[in-house]
Design an enzyme around this catalytic site. Sequence first.
Site, PDB file in Angstrom:
ATOM      1  N   THR A 168       0.833  -1.206   0.000  1.00 26.60           N
ATOM      2  CA  THR A 168       0.000   0.000   0.000  1.00 26.60           C
ATOM      3  C   THR A 168       0.866   1.254   0.000  1.00 26.60           C
ATOM      4  O   THR A 168       0.649   2.180  -0.784  1.00 26.60           O
ATOM      5  CB  THR A 168      -0.905   0.016   1.246  1.00 26.60           C
ATOM      6  OG1 THR A 168      -1.697  -1.155   1.266  1.00 26.60           O
ATOM      7  CG2 THR A 168      -1.801   1.232   1.253  1.00 26.60           C
ATOM      8  N   THR A 169       1.869   1.290   0.890  1.00 23.11           N
ATOM      9  CA  THR A 169       2.736   2.454   1.028  1.00 23.11           C
ATOM     10  C   THR A 169       3.576   2.670  -0.226  1.00 23.11           C
ATOM     11  O   THR A 169       3.994   3.793  -0.512  1.00 23.11           O
ATOM     12  CB  THR A 169       3.632   2.302   2.272  1.00 23.11           C
ATOM     13  OG1 THR A 169       2.807   1.983   3.400  1.00 23.11           O
ATOM     14  CG2 THR A 169       4.398   3.561   2.579  1.00 23.11           C
TER      15      THR A 169
ATOM     16  N   TYR B 173     -12.310  -4.372  -3.870  1.00 20.30           N
ATOM     17  CA  TYR B 173     -13.383  -3.954  -4.774  1.00 20.30           C
ATOM     18  C   TYR B 173     -14.364  -5.070  -5.106  1.00 20.30           C
ATOM     19  O   TYR B 173     -15.565  -4.869  -5.081  1.00 20.30           O
ATOM     20  CB  TYR B 173     -12.838  -3.334  -6.088  1.00 20.30           C
ATOM     21  CG  TYR B 173     -13.947  -2.737  -6.927  1.00 20.30           C
ATOM     22  CD1 TYR B 173     -14.539  -1.531  -6.565  1.00 20.30           C
ATOM     23  CD2 TYR B 173     -14.430  -3.395  -8.050  1.00 20.30           C
ATOM     24  CE1 TYR B 173     -15.579  -0.991  -7.310  1.00 20.30           C
ATOM     25  CE2 TYR B 173     -15.470  -2.865  -8.799  1.00 20.30           C
ATOM     26  CZ  TYR B 173     -16.043  -1.671  -8.422  1.00 20.30           C
ATOM     27  OH  TYR B 173     -17.075  -1.144  -9.148  1.00 20.30           O
TER      28      TYR B 173
ATOM     29  N   LYS C 195      -0.630  -9.914   8.503  1.00 22.48           N
ATOM     30  CA  LYS C 195      -0.494  -8.513   8.875  1.00 22.48           C
ATOM     31  C   LYS C 195      -1.870  -8.000   9.260  1.00 22.48           C
ATOM     32  O   LYS C 195      -2.795  -8.003   8.448  1.00 22.48           O
ATOM     33  CB  LYS C 195       0.065  -7.700   7.702  1.00 22.48           C
ATOM     34  CG  LYS C 195       0.108  -6.199   7.963  1.00 22.48           C
ATOM     35  CD  LYS C 195       0.571  -5.427   6.737  1.00 22.48           C
ATOM     36  CE  LYS C 195       0.518  -3.919   6.969  1.00 22.48           C
ATOM     37  NZ  LYS C 195       0.927  -3.147   5.769  1.00 22.48           N
TER      38      LYS C 195
ATOM     39  N   ILE D 207       4.748  -4.333  10.377  1.00 20.97           N
ATOM     40  CA  ILE D 207       5.039  -3.858   9.024  1.00 20.97           C
ATOM     41  C   ILE D 207       4.752  -2.373   9.074  1.00 20.97           C
ATOM     42  O   ILE D 207       3.601  -1.949   9.141  1.00 20.97           O
ATOM     43  CB  ILE D 207       4.214  -4.599   7.961  1.00 20.97           C
ATOM     44  CG1 ILE D 207       4.631  -6.079   7.938  1.00 20.97           C
ATOM     45  CG2 ILE D 207       4.447  -3.966   6.580  1.00 20.97           C
ATOM     46  CD1 ILE D 207       3.925  -6.927   6.896  1.00 20.97           C
TER      47      ILE D 207
ATOM     48  N   TYR E   6      -2.693 -10.197   4.406  1.00 21.34           N
ATOM     49  CA  TYR E   6      -2.793  -8.773   4.734  1.00 21.34           C
ATOM     50  C   TYR E   6      -4.262  -8.420   4.922  1.00 21.34           C
ATOM     51  O   TYR E   6      -5.017  -8.305   3.975  1.00 21.34           O
ATOM     52  CB  TYR E   6      -2.155  -7.971   3.601  1.00 21.34           C
ATOM     53  CG  TYR E   6      -2.120  -6.471   3.777  1.00 21.34           C
ATOM     54  CD1 TYR E   6      -2.456  -5.829   4.971  1.00 21.34           C
ATOM     55  CD2 TYR E   6      -1.709  -5.664   2.711  1.00 21.34           C
ATOM     56  CE1 TYR E   6      -2.410  -4.457   5.099  1.00 21.34           C
ATOM     57  CE2 TYR E   6      -1.652  -4.281   2.825  1.00 21.34           C
ATOM     58  CZ  TYR E   6      -1.998  -3.685   4.013  1.00 21.34           C
ATOM     59  OH  TYR E   6      -1.946  -2.314   4.121  1.00 21.34           O
TER      60      TYR E   6
ATOM     61  N   ARG F  10      -9.391  -0.651   3.447  1.00 21.71           N
ATOM     62  CA  ARG F  10      -9.034  -0.432   2.049  1.00 21.71           C
ATOM     63  C   ARG F  10      -9.669  -1.467   1.113  1.00 21.71           C
ATOM     64  O   ARG F  10     -10.013  -1.157  -0.012  1.00 21.71           O
ATOM     65  CB  ARG F  10      -7.512  -0.470   1.872  1.00 21.71           C
ATOM     66  CG  ARG F  10      -6.803   0.777   2.350  1.00 21.71           C
ATOM     67  CD  ARG F  10      -5.327   0.720   2.019  1.00 21.71           C
ATOM     68  NE  ARG F  10      -4.611   1.889   2.498  1.00 21.71           N
ATOM     69  CZ  ARG F  10      -4.320   2.961   1.758  1.00 21.71           C
ATOM     70  NH1 ARG F  10      -4.702   3.015   0.488  1.00 21.71           N
ATOM     71  NH2 ARG F  10      -3.652   3.978   2.266  1.00 21.71           N
TER      72      ARG F  10
END
Length: 290
Positions: A45-46, A108, A162, A202, A134, A139
């Site tokens: 993501t980052t 989505y 995570k 993380i 994750y 999100r």
Amino acid sequence: MMNFAGVYTALVTPFRNGEVDYEALKKLVELQIAGNVSGIVPVGTTGESPTLSPEEHLKVIETVVEVSAGRCQVIAGTGANSTQEAVYLTAEAKAIGADASLQVTPYYNKPTQEGLYRHFSTVADKVGLPIVLYNVPGRSGVPIAETTVARLAKNPVIRAVKEAAGSVDRVSTILDLCDITVLSGDDSLTLPMIAVGAKGIISVTSNIVPGEMSAMVKAALAGDFAKALEYHRKYYPFFRDQFIETNPIPIKAAMAMVGLMAEEYRLPLCELSPEHREKLAATMKRCGML
């Protein structure tokens, strides 16, 4: 068998003039290794993975693997909302030499828990690269249920999860149900999660202060929570302000302020608003980062 413990940096992807800045990326990897992190997580993501082309995505992973040269673990972000794409990216990352993959919940399309189980199992079985699940429902729109984590933990390829749902209680529930490594997905929850059994973080903050985050987690894992709490309290305002706008906008702005990289994003992400930039700068001064 690979173990996961300590600080893993969710690495930003530096851009310059619209292109990935690979020279800056190499310097960021060296900064992380100098900060004694356990591992680096590129193109999560980052790392703004949704806006990288498949070629850029794999080249970023390849660059991180080559520069780190076995000095720390590399957990490549290779998740997707298409199982076929996740299999492809994960197989490519394995061939490049990544140590493990970070597999985000498909976003989505909002799969059922059975769909999630089949998705992650397919990536694990077809590729064989160690997987860190994750869980980030904010999100992706869908959580990985604790019982689904327990089902997946029976697969020897799926080694860790995570947890970025903001729940410390989930850590206890997961560890009560199965034997899997839990890593915090929120810097501010690192210490409480470790207190109930998580093995590390993380981290977004470690992009800029890897040594301090490594020291905090090392102390916590050794049971020295008094020392760990000193680090937590010092950097908590920065942990908080990483989310004054969507990650990774604030962390990239902060890194640019200290000269680590150019401040550049790809649409639909854009620069930090002036009022938030002022607030972030004030927080960084308070934390001794500026």
